[in-house]
Design a protein around this motif. Sequence first.
Motif, PDB file in Angstrom:
ATOM      1  N   ILE A  19       3.897  -7.812   3.585  1.00 50.21           N
ATOM      2  CA  ILE A  19       4.749  -6.964   4.423  1.00 50.21           C
ATOM      3  C   ILE A  19       4.185  -6.875   5.838  1.00 50.21           C
ATOM      4  O   ILE A  19       4.910  -7.010   6.826  1.00 50.21           O
ATOM      5  CB  ILE A  19       4.891  -5.564   3.800  1.00 50.21           C
ATOM      6  N   GLY A  20       2.882  -6.646   5.938  1.00 50.15           N
ATOM      7  CA  GLY A  20       2.280  -6.570   7.254  1.00 50.15           C
ATOM      8  C   GLY A  20       2.407  -7.863   8.021  1.00 50.15           C
ATOM      9  O   GLY A  20       2.657  -7.863   9.237  1.00 50.15           O
ATOM     10  N   ASP A  21       2.266  -8.986   7.330  1.00 50.36           N
ATOM     11  CA  ASP A  21       2.329 -10.290   7.967  1.00 50.36           C
ATOM     12  C   ASP A  21       3.739 -10.614   8.445  1.00 50.36           C
ATOM     13  O   ASP A  21       3.923 -11.366   9.412  1.00 50.36           O
ATOM     14  CB  ASP A  21       1.848 -11.356   6.980  1.00 50.36           C
ATOM     15  N   LEU A  67      -7.735   4.235  -4.944  1.00 47.68           N
ATOM     16  CA  LEU A  67      -8.183   2.858  -4.779  1.00 47.68           C
ATOM     17  C   LEU A  67      -7.009   1.954  -4.409  1.00 47.68           C
ATOM     18  O   LEU A  67      -7.124   1.094  -3.522  1.00 47.68           O
ATOM     19  CB  LEU A  67      -8.855   2.361  -6.061  1.00 47.68           C
ATOM     20  N   GLU A  68      -5.883   2.151  -5.069  1.00 50.96           N
ATOM     21  CA  GLU A  68      -4.697   1.362  -4.734  1.00 50.96           C
ATOM     22  C   GLU A  68      -4.240   1.644  -3.306  1.00 50.96           C
ATOM     23  O   GLU A  68      -3.829   0.732  -2.573  1.00 50.96           O
ATOM     24  CB  GLU A  68      -3.566   1.652  -5.726  1.00 50.96           C
ATOM     25  N   MET A  69      -4.319   2.919  -2.887  1.00 50.82           N
ATOM     26  CA  MET A  69      -3.942   3.241  -1.515  1.00 50.82           C
ATOM     27  C   MET A  69      -4.885   2.570  -0.520  1.00 50.82           C
ATOM     28  O   MET A  69      -4.451   2.045   0.515  1.00 50.82           O
ATOM     29  CB  MET A  69      -3.929   4.754  -1.273  1.00 50.82           C
ATOM     30  N   ALA A  70      -6.169   2.556  -0.828  1.00 45.59           N
ATOM     31  CA  ALA A  70      -7.132   1.892   0.054  1.00 45.59           C
ATOM     32  C   ALA A  70      -6.819   0.405   0.174  1.00 45.59           C
ATOM     33  O   ALA A  70      -6.899  -0.172   1.273  1.00 45.59           O
ATOM     34  CB  ALA A  70      -8.550   2.107  -0.463  1.00 45.59           C
ATOM     35  N   LEU A  71      -6.468  -0.239  -0.919  1.00 45.26           N
ATOM     36  CA  LEU A  71      -6.118  -1.659  -0.887  1.00 45.26           C
ATOM     37  C   LEU A  71      -4.895  -1.909  -0.011  1.00 45.26           C
ATOM     38  O   LEU A  71      -4.838  -2.894   0.740  1.00 45.26           O
ATOM     39  CB  LEU A  71      -5.852  -2.156  -2.309  1.00 45.26           C
ATOM     40  N   ILE A  72      -3.914  -1.029  -0.101  1.00 44.19           N
ATOM     41  CA  ILE A  72      -2.701  -1.174   0.704  1.00 44.19           C
ATOM     42  C   ILE A  72      -3.025  -1.045   2.189  1.00 44.19           C
ATOM     43  O   ILE A  72      -2.621  -1.878   3.009  1.00 44.19           O
ATOM     44  CB  ILE A  72      -1.651  -0.122   0.278  1.00 44.19           C
ATOM     45  N   ALA A  77      -3.625  -3.368   7.506  1.00 41.04           N
ATOM     46  CA  ALA A  77      -4.428  -3.436   8.720  1.00 41.04           C
ATOM     47  C   ALA A  77      -4.869  -4.861   9.005  1.00 41.04           C
ATOM     48  O   ALA A  77      -4.823  -5.333  10.148  1.00 41.04           O
ATOM     49  CB  ALA A  77      -5.644  -2.515   8.598  1.00 41.04           C
ATOM     50  N   ALA A  78      -5.303  -5.571   7.968  1.00 38.35           N
ATOM     51  CA  ALA A  78      -5.813  -6.937   8.139  1.00 38.35           C
ATOM     52  C   ALA A  78      -4.727  -7.919   8.530  1.00 38.35           C
ATOM     53  O   ALA A  78      -5.004  -8.960   9.137  1.00 38.35           O
ATOM     54  CB  ALA A  78      -6.489  -7.397   6.855  1.00 38.35           C
ATOM     55  N   SER A  79      -3.477  -7.620   8.206  1.00 36.13           N
ATOM     56  CA  SER A  79      -2.377  -8.546   8.498  1.00 36.13           C
ATOM     57  C   SER A  79      -1.768  -8.320   9.872  1.00 36.13           C
ATOM     58  O   SER A  79      -0.829  -9.030  10.251  1.00 36.13           O
ATOM     59  CB  SER A  79      -1.295  -8.428   7.423  1.00 36.13           C
ATOM     60  N   GLY A  80      -2.288  -7.344  10.629  1.00 36.56           N
ATOM     61  CA  GLY A  80      -1.772  -7.163  11.987  1.00 36.56           C
ATOM     62  C   GLY A  80      -1.910  -5.776  12.560  1.00 36.56           C
ATOM     63  O   GLY A  80      -2.014  -5.601  13.772  1.00 36.56           O
ATOM     64  N   GLY A  81      -1.905  -4.759  11.711  1.00 39.47           N
ATOM     65  CA  GLY A  81      -1.856  -3.387  12.203  1.00 39.47           C
ATOM     66  C   GLY A  81      -3.137  -2.896  12.849  1.00 39.47           C
ATOM     67  O   GLY A  81      -3.115  -2.121  13.787  1.00 39.47           O
ATOM     68  N   GLY A  82      -4.286  -3.335  12.336  1.00 39.50           N
ATOM     69  CA  GLY A  82      -5.560  -2.852  12.860  1.00 39.50           C
ATOM     70  C   GLY A  82      -5.870  -1.446  12.390  1.00 39.50           C
ATOM     71  O   GLY A  82      -5.227  -0.905  11.477  1.00 39.50           O
ATOM     72  N   ALA A  83      -6.844  -0.816  13.033  1.00 38.53           N
ATOM     73  CA  ALA A  83      -7.403   0.444  12.546  1.00 38.53           C
ATOM     74  C   ALA A  83      -6.408   1.590  12.524  1.00 38.53           C
ATOM     75  O   ALA A  83      -6.491   2.481  11.673  1.00 38.53           O
ATOM     76  CB  ALA A  83      -8.616   0.839  13.394  1.00 38.53           C
ATOM     77  N   THR A  84      -5.450   1.587  13.442  1.00 36.97           N
ATOM     78  CA  THR A  84      -4.510   2.707  13.502  1.00 36.97           C
ATOM     79  C   THR A  84      -3.579   2.745  12.296  1.00 36.97           C
ATOM     80  O   THR A  84      -2.918   3.756  12.055  1.00 36.97           O
ATOM     81  CB  THR A  84      -3.690   2.654  14.804  1.00 36.97           C
ATOM     82  N   LEU A  85      -3.542   1.640  11.530  1.00 38.65           N
ATOM     83  CA  LEU A  85      -2.701   1.622  10.327  1.00 38.65           C
ATOM     84  C   LEU A  85      -3.087   2.737   9.374  1.00 38.65           C
ATOM     85  O   LEU A  85      -2.227   3.354   8.731  1.00 38.65           O
ATOM     86  CB  LEU A  85      -2.836   0.255   9.652  1.00 38.65           C
ATOM     87  N   GLY A  86      -4.407   3.034   9.301  1.00 41.02           N
ATOM     88  CA  GLY A  86      -4.845   4.111   8.433  1.00 41.02           C
ATOM     89  C   GLY A  86      -4.237   5.446   8.808  1.00 41.02           C
ATOM     90  O   GLY A  86      -4.018   6.308   7.944  1.00 41.02           O
ATOM     91  N   LEU A 255     -10.175   0.585   8.971  1.00 43.33           N
ATOM     92  CA  LEU A 255     -11.250  -0.035   9.743  1.00 43.33           C
ATOM     93  C   LEU A 255     -11.681  -1.363   9.130  1.00 43.33           C
ATOM     94  O   LEU A 255     -11.883  -2.359   9.843  1.00 43.33           O
ATOM     95  CB  LEU A 255     -12.438   0.921   9.833  1.00 43.33           C
ATOM     96  N   VAL A 256     -11.842  -1.392   7.818  1.00 45.99           N
ATOM     97  CA  VAL A 256     -12.239  -2.621   7.148  1.00 45.99           C
ATOM     98  C   VAL A 256     -11.204  -3.726   7.402  1.00 45.99           C
ATOM     99  O   VAL A 256     -11.548  -4.879   7.703  1.00 45.99           O
ATOM    100  CB  VAL A 256     -12.421  -2.377   5.640  1.00 45.99           C
ATOM    101  N   GLY A 257      -9.942  -3.364   7.297  1.00 44.48           N
ATOM    102  CA  GLY A 257      -8.894  -4.339   7.579  1.00 44.48           C
ATOM    103  C   GLY A 257      -8.905  -4.798   9.022  1.00 44.48           C
ATOM    104  O   GLY A 257      -8.720  -5.992   9.311  1.00 44.48           O
ATOM    105  N   ALA A 258      -9.130  -3.872   9.948  1.00 41.63           N
ATOM    106  CA  ALA A 258      -9.180  -4.216  11.372  1.00 41.63           C
ATOM    107  C   ALA A 258     -10.343  -5.148  11.674  1.00 41.63           C
ATOM    108  O   ALA A 258     -10.205  -6.105  12.454  1.00 41.63           O
ATOM    109  CB  ALA A 258      -9.302  -2.944  12.210  1.00 41.63           C
ATOM    110  N   GLY A 259     -11.493  -4.874  11.073  1.00 43.72           N
ATOM    111  CA  GLY A 259     -12.648  -5.740  11.278  1.00 43.72           C
ATOM    112  C   GLY A 259     -12.397  -7.142  10.754  1.00 43.72           C
ATOM    113  O   GLY A 259     -12.752  -8.138  11.405  1.00 43.72           O
TER     114      GLY A 259
END
Length: 390
Positions: A19-21, A67-72, A77-86, A255-259
């Motif tokens: 979805i993010g991608d 845990l599922e929410m953290a994965l989402i 974030a990793a697919s484009g949103g960055g840290a603000t996605l959280g 943050l992890v996704g943004a990094g």
Amino acid sequence: MDFRLTEEQRMIAETAYRIGDEFGLDYWREKDAKKEFPKELWQAVCDAGLCGVALPEEYGGAGSGMLEMALIVENLAASGGGATLGQLFMINPIFGGVTISKHGTDKMKEELLPRLIKGDLNFCMALTEARAGSNSLELKTFAEADGDGWRLNGEKIWITAVDQAEKMLVIARTKKVEEVQKRTDGLSMFMIDVKRDGLTYHPIDKVGTKTLSSCTVFFDDVRIEPEELVGTLHGGWKELLDTLNTERIVTTAGLVGAGSLALRVAVDYANERKVFGNRPVGSYQGIQFPLAQAKAEIECARLMNYKAAAQFDAGEPFGSEANAAKLIAAQAVADATERAMQAMGGMGYATESHLERLWRDARLFRFAPVSEEMILNFIAVHDLGMPRSY
């Protein structure tokens, strides 16, 4: 100790990334430039059932866990949103969803949770005050008893996405500090309408996270109805911690996704950019080592965050793990975005590279939603048994 994700968890993570991608980096660059809320992406998240992943099934959620929410969050974030996605998950599934599902009345749950999960209701939380800062027990906003309800007066600052919210979780004193034996007593939570007589707000111009506004909020004799109390009158502090500690988990996931995203952008560039004898920049250790160091630190933060989320889901204490994960993640991503920009040279400074947005957005989380200094205080006192310094 099993570090493997279940098949369902892998599917959830893959769905979030897909979805993010579909929106991608250019979408976020445009939203950032226009200072617009990413409503199209958020609606897609809700339509896919990801917003309510950790909320009760009887209200339309999936009944899974943190845990599922953290994965989402991490994968969005990793697919484009960055840290603000959280922050998108903070304001809605956390500030609204966790608070109401744990401490709200049955009426609140029935009326608000289905709308939140469908994506047609946004929340915000008014906690921080200019003169209280990280010391929330010193907040001055006061809700004075008025018949069967209250009258709210005070001021809050750095309140996220007020302009997009219909409901606001307000934390106020219902007993003054001098009237209680412990400073943790006399605090209460209320869920009120943003559009209400006496409630006004003004935006704060800021460096990053521009897709979600930050505002100063003023309460001038705002009426609070009795049914808007969330949890226990005068006993809201302990209940608020359920919200604040889970907020740490989604912050770290973003943050992890943004990094991971910053490193991917930098590595792709470094492997293609040729210099000195037609060798790729990425073949030089001066480029490799800083990015590799950032990768190692981000992986450590990811695992600690998964541990915090898993312990929350198991009903075990998780505050120490959530705080440590957030501390390491914020520092690691600050390094990752900086090193990624350096690896790209001048192009890392260009808007088209996307790194400057990731860099700007990530910087906020060195001091928000809890500063690294306060986390270190927590670790020193609670985990090391050292004397309290504040």
